[in-house]
Design a protein around this motif. Structure first.
Motif, PDB file in Angstrom:
ATOM      1  N   ASN A 213       0.907  -1.120  -0.175  1.00 47.68           N
ATOM      2  CA  ASN A 213      -0.115   0.169  -0.002  1.00 47.68           C
ATOM      3  C   ASN A 213       0.969   1.269  -0.074  1.00 47.68           C
ATOM      4  OD1 ASN A 213      -1.642   2.266   0.808  1.00 47.68           O
ATOM      5  ND2 ASN A 213      -3.154   0.688   1.480  1.00 47.68           N
ATOM      6  N   CYS A 214       0.952   1.970  -0.976  1.00 47.38           N
ATOM      7  CA  CYS A 214       1.947   3.223  -1.068  1.00 47.38           C
ATOM      8  C   CYS A 214       1.477   4.263  -0.380  1.00 47.38           C
ATOM      9  CB  CYS A 214       1.640   3.553  -2.693  1.00 47.38           C
ATOM     10  SG  CYS A 214       2.328   2.310  -3.949  1.00 47.38           S
ATOM     11  N   ALA A 215       0.109   4.327   0.181  1.00 45.93           N
ATOM     12  CA  ALA A 215      -0.064   5.216   1.076  1.00 45.93           C
ATOM     13  C   ALA A 215       0.176   5.095   2.542  1.00 45.93           C
ATOM     14  CB  ALA A 215      -1.693   5.575   0.904  1.00 45.93           C
ATOM     15  N   ALA A 216       0.534   3.705   2.903  1.00 42.38           N
ATOM     16  CA  ALA A 216       0.861   3.343   4.266  1.00 42.38           C
ATOM     17  C   ALA A 216       2.174   3.486   4.447  1.00 42.38           C
ATOM     18  CB  ALA A 216       0.175   2.088   4.530  1.00 42.38           C
ATOM     19  N   ILE A 217       2.969   3.721   3.762  1.00 38.35           N
ATOM     20  CA  ILE A 217       4.404   3.846   4.078  1.00 38.35           C
ATOM     21  C   ILE A 217       4.969   5.410   3.913  1.00 38.35           C
ATOM     22  CG2 ILE A 217       6.647   2.779   3.383  1.00 38.35           C
ATOM     23  CD1 ILE A 217       5.278   0.339   2.808  1.00 38.35           C
ATOM     24  N   PRO A 218       5.829   5.721   4.807  1.00 36.39           N
ATOM     25  CA  PRO A 218       6.468   7.149   4.671  1.00 36.39           C
ATOM     26  C   PRO A 218       7.147   7.319   3.312  1.00 36.39           C
ATOM     27  CG  PRO A 218       6.506   6.296   6.772  1.00 36.39           C
ATOM     28  CD  PRO A 218       5.994   5.280   6.182  1.00 36.39           C
ATOM     29  N   GLU A 219       7.135   8.344   2.816  1.00 36.78           N
ATOM     30  CA  GLU A 219       7.727   8.532   1.386  1.00 36.78           C
ATOM     31  C   GLU A 219       9.006   8.383   1.553  1.00 36.78           C
ATOM     32  OE1 GLU A 219       8.670  12.394  -1.625  1.00 36.78           O
ATOM     33  OE2 GLU A 219       6.904  12.470  -0.349  1.00 36.78           O
ATOM     34  N   ASP A 256      -1.129  -0.994  -4.244  1.00 38.35           N
ATOM     35  CA  ASP A 256      -2.430  -0.481  -3.890  1.00 38.35           C
ATOM     36  C   ASP A 256      -2.111   1.215  -3.590  1.00 38.35           C
ATOM     37  OD1 ASP A 256      -5.294   0.126  -3.437  1.00 38.35           O
ATOM     38  OD2 ASP A 256      -5.044  -0.992  -1.297  1.00 38.35           O
ATOM     39  N   GLU A 257      -3.235   1.958  -4.153  1.00 38.22           N
ATOM     40  CA  GLU A 257      -2.915   3.364  -3.911  1.00 38.22           C
ATOM     41  C   GLU A 257      -2.049   3.972  -4.581  1.00 38.22           C
ATOM     42  OE1 GLU A 257      -5.506   5.267  -3.266  1.00 38.22           O
ATOM     43  OE2 GLU A 257      -6.841   3.707  -2.073  1.00 38.22           O
ATOM     44  N   ILE A 258      -1.661   3.465  -5.842  1.00 43.20           N
ATOM     45  CA  ILE A 258      -0.286   3.797  -6.681  1.00 43.20           C
ATOM     46  C   ILE A 258      -0.475   5.424  -6.844  1.00 43.20           C
ATOM     47  CG2 ILE A 258      -1.709   3.723  -8.806  1.00 43.20           C
ATOM     48  CD1 ILE A 258       1.742   2.732  -8.223  1.00 43.20           C
ATOM     49  N   GLY A 259      -1.545   6.074  -6.735  1.00 40.45           N
ATOM     50  CA  GLY A 259      -1.740   7.737  -6.802  1.00 40.45           C
ATOM     51  C   GLY A 259      -0.804   8.206  -5.966  1.00 40.45           C
ATOM     52  N   GLU A 260      -0.411   7.631  -4.581  1.00 38.37           N
ATOM     53  CA  GLU A 260       0.047   8.189  -3.560  1.00 38.37           C
ATOM     54  C   GLU A 260       1.724   8.008  -3.718  1.00 38.37           C
ATOM     55  OE1 GLU A 260      -1.351   9.968  -1.414  1.00 38.37           O
ATOM     56  OE2 GLU A 260      -3.261   9.594  -2.131  1.00 38.37           O
ATOM     57  N   MET A 261       2.136   7.414  -4.818  1.00 33.80           N
ATOM     58  CA  MET A 261       3.424   7.130  -5.023  1.00 33.80           C
ATOM     59  C   MET A 261       4.255   8.737  -5.504  1.00 33.80           C
ATOM     60  SD  MET A 261       5.708   4.670  -7.628  1.00 33.80           S
ATOM     61  CE  MET A 261       5.080   2.939  -6.580  1.00 33.80           C
ATOM     62  N   PRO A 262       5.253   8.929  -4.670  1.00 38.50           N
ATOM     63  CA  PRO A 262       5.935  10.246  -5.039  1.00 38.50           C
ATOM     64  C   PRO A 262       6.399  10.324  -6.386  1.00 38.50           C
ATOM     65  CG  PRO A 262       6.883   9.503  -3.159  1.00 38.50           C
ATOM     66  CD  PRO A 262       6.013   8.243  -3.700  1.00 38.50           C
ATOM     67  N   LEU A 263       6.541  11.616  -7.005  1.00 40.32           N
ATOM     68  CA  LEU A 263       7.057  11.691  -8.525  1.00 40.32           C
ATOM     69  C   LEU A 263       8.336  11.068  -8.566  1.00 40.32           C
ATOM     70  CD1 LEU A 263       5.427  15.378  -9.325  1.00 40.32           C
ATOM     71  CD2 LEU A 263       5.264  13.064 -10.658  1.00 40.32           C
ATOM     72  N   GLY A 264       9.197  11.244  -7.737  1.00 36.72           N
ATOM     73  CA  GLY A 264      10.531  10.874  -8.121  1.00 36.72           C
ATOM     74  C   GLY A 264      10.601   9.397  -7.979  1.00 36.72           C
ATOM     75  N   LEU A 265       9.904   8.673  -7.206  1.00 39.86           N
ATOM     76  CA  LEU A 265       9.791   7.040  -7.271  1.00 39.86           C
ATOM     77  C   LEU A 265       8.908   6.567  -8.497  1.00 39.86           C
ATOM     78  CD1 LEU A 265      10.675   4.832  -5.901  1.00 39.86           C
ATOM     79  CD2 LEU A 265       8.597   4.990  -4.359  1.00 39.86           C
ATOM     80  N   GLN A 266       8.071   7.522  -8.904  1.00 39.89           N
ATOM     81  CA  GLN A 266       7.332   7.028 -10.226  1.00 39.89           C
ATOM     82  C   GLN A 266       8.298   6.628 -11.430  1.00 39.89           C
ATOM     83  OE1 GLN A 266       4.063   9.789 -11.009  1.00 39.89           O
ATOM     84  NE2 GLN A 266       3.500  10.082  -8.827  1.00 39.89           N
ATOM     85  N   ALA A 267       9.496   7.595 -11.480  1.00 41.28           N
ATOM     86  CA  ALA A 267      10.285   7.524 -12.517  1.00 41.28           C
ATOM     87  C   ALA A 267      11.022   6.351 -12.664  1.00 41.28           C
ATOM     88  CB  ALA A 267      11.302   8.494 -12.312  1.00 41.28           C
ATOM     89  N   ALA A 296      -3.919  -0.280  -8.309  1.00 38.70           N
ATOM     90  CA  ALA A 296      -5.036   0.172  -7.965  1.00 38.70           C
ATOM     91  C   ALA A 296      -5.163   1.545  -7.251  1.00 38.70           C
ATOM     92  CB  ALA A 296      -5.522  -0.542  -6.852  1.00 38.70           C
ATOM     93  N   THR A 297      -6.173   2.195  -7.680  1.00 34.42           N
ATOM     94  CA  THR A 297      -6.490   3.537  -7.158  1.00 34.42           C
ATOM     95  C   THR A 297      -7.649   4.080  -6.833  1.00 34.42           C
ATOM     96  OG1 THR A 297      -5.665   5.823  -7.722  1.00 34.42           O
ATOM     97  CG2 THR A 297      -6.266   4.664  -9.509  1.00 34.42           C
ATOM     98  N   HIS A 298      -7.918   5.028  -6.121  1.00 35.73           N
ATOM     99  CA  HIS A 298      -9.436   5.596  -6.272  1.00 35.73           C
ATOM    100  C   HIS A 298      -9.513   7.095  -6.682  1.00 35.73           C
ATOM    101  CE1 HIS A 298      -7.490   7.638  -2.776  1.00 35.73           C
ATOM    102  NE2 HIS A 298      -8.464   8.663  -2.956  1.00 35.73           N
ATOM    103  N   GLN A 299      -8.229   7.458  -7.205  1.00 36.16           N
ATOM    104  CA  GLN A 299      -8.227   8.701  -7.821  1.00 36.16           C
ATOM    105  C   GLN A 299      -8.313   8.808  -9.373  1.00 36.16           C
ATOM    106  OE1 GLN A 299      -4.654  10.673  -6.410  1.00 36.16           O
ATOM    107  NE2 GLN A 299      -4.437   9.411  -4.640  1.00 36.16           N
ATOM    108  N   MET A 300      -8.482   9.778  -9.838  1.00 31.92           N
ATOM    109  CA  MET A 300      -8.388   9.914 -11.240  1.00 31.92           C
ATOM    110  C   MET A 300      -7.073  10.314 -11.710  1.00 31.92           C
ATOM    111  SD  MET A 300     -12.127  11.936 -11.902  1.00 31.92           S
ATOM    112  CE  MET A 300     -11.937  11.709 -13.740  1.00 31.92           C
TER     113      MET A 300
END
Length: 403
Positions: A213-219, A256-267, A296-300
């Protein structure tokens, strides 16, 4: 069984067979031979389409090629055995899969296979139909399945509504493939349940299903959690650790909650998806891993990409095959089946309770902003409030009465 139906439920002695092969010429020759023997033939180009055909037609037999474009033949046979145990499963070389049932008309099937092999050559569909006057059921383009409280073949998905049947069809189509899947839906709709269903029906089913869960772990710790780290890579890293991606090797990684992944890590995530390579934090060594990613995400995410808060290239890489899990208010007709499902589950640890008709009406009329998860919690609370009473009634259902 009615006198007018056969073992597969078809009227007037007509029986159904699914032919699964990427070889259109072979399918055409088998279709000619089998139709002459009064079989209704449904064709499938690969394993996923064959599963959908069987869900719809409930055939008496399946003839499968020794190679399928989207699923290893042995794995496909195992899925058929577990999901359709009453189907006579034959390979096109005439060999029967061990441990299966035998159709009373297997000799007809073997005759058709011999005839198709002996005929050989490329036979055009139009010429065959004109020569034999055949009426052929074409390969399906859309499938509707029903039965029981769960989507057919997918016990994880409870409900017979059209939107759930559509979701089940899409899961069955994508599961045998390696494509990345993006599951979208509101909070509480059951996105992880859908991800597990995709994994269970894939060739990776016997391997690990790893969740992060990408939202459950500190950046600051998320990169190390994903990719792993070496000893001393950062303060507190007293020993090397395997990341979630590496741990999922051979299996499925659910983000899960991939929308919470920081931009730097997204690359870095994009690079992994493109080349299958990763580096542990603090390590120069590159390793290759075989992992299927489901996010998975609940965001657009597409809207967030337009706003610059999510990488558009990563969105497109994740959304190779998007799945949308419907909100509960969009499938209110499934609520009674969901209620029985949850009451059965609660009945494993305590006396199984029932629910009154008026309480069901209240549940169906409610808008469910928290979706299926909220329904489960409302029922748990209702069972507690009911105390020693066997029936959960209207007074035990604590929800807002207005939509």
């Amino acid at each position: 069984m009615n006198a007018g139906t056969n073992a597969s439920g078809a009227p007037g002695g007509v029986r159904t067979v699914v032919v699964a092969s990427a070889d259109s010429s072979l399918r055409a020759r088998l279709r000619v031979s089998l139709t002459g023997l009064r079989w209704q033939v449904r064709e499938a180009n690969g394993g996923a389409e064959a599963m959908a055909q069987m869900d719809m037609a409930r055939p008496e037999a399946l003839l499968m090629d020794t190679w399928l474009p989207d699923l290893e033949a042995g794995e496909f046979a195992g899925l058929v055995r577990s999901m359709f145990p009453a189907v006579d499963l034959l390979r096109v070389d005439g060999a029967a899969e061990p441990g299966g049932v035998r159709s009373p008309r297997r000799n007809e099937l073997l005759h058709a296979l011999r005839e198709a092999r002996d005929t050989g050559g490329v036979v055009e569909r139009v010429e065959l139909e004109e020569a034999h006057g055949l009426t052929v059921v074409p390969p399906i383009r859309e499938t509707r399945v029903s039965g029981g409280g769960a989507t057919a073949g997918l016990p994880e998905l409870v409900g017979e509504s059209m939107v759930m049947q559509d979701l089940g069809m899409m899961i069955r189509l994508v599961a045998p493939r390696t494509a990345t899947v993006l599951i979208e839906g509101e909070t509480g709709t059951g996105k992880e349940v859908v991800a597990k269903a995709v994994h269970r029906m894939s060739a990776r089913a016997l391997k690990s299903f790893t969740v992060l869960n990408c939202a459950a772990i500190p950046e600051s710790l998320l990169e190390a959690e994903l990719f792993g780290h070496t000893r001393g890579a950062f303060t507190g890293a007293v020993q090397s650790r395997t990341g979630r991606i590496e741990a999922a090797h051979g299996g499925t990684l659910f983000l899960d909650e991939i929308g919470e992944m920081p931009l730097g890590l997204q690359a870095k995530m994009l690079r992994f998806l493109e080349c299958g390579e990763l580096q542990r934090v603090g390590d120069n060594e590159v390793m290759r891993v075989d992992v299927r990613v489901i996010a998975a995400t609940h965001q657009m995410l597409e809207k967030r990409a337009d706003e610059g808060t999510f990488r558009l290239d990563l969105y497109h890489r994740l959304a190779v095959f998007p799945l949308t899990v419907p909100a509960l208010r969009e499938r209110a007709e499934d609520i009674p089946a969901l209620v029985e499902f949850f009451l059965d589950a609660m009945g494993k640890d305590a006396p199984r309770k029932r629910i009154s008709a008026r309480a069901i009406e209240m549940l169906v009329e409610y808008a469910w902003p928290g979706n299926v998860r909220e329904l489960m919690h409302v029922l748990e609370r209702g069972a507690i409030l009911a105390g020693d009473r066997q029936v959960i009634d209207e007074a035990d259902i604590r929800i807002r009465r207005r939509r």
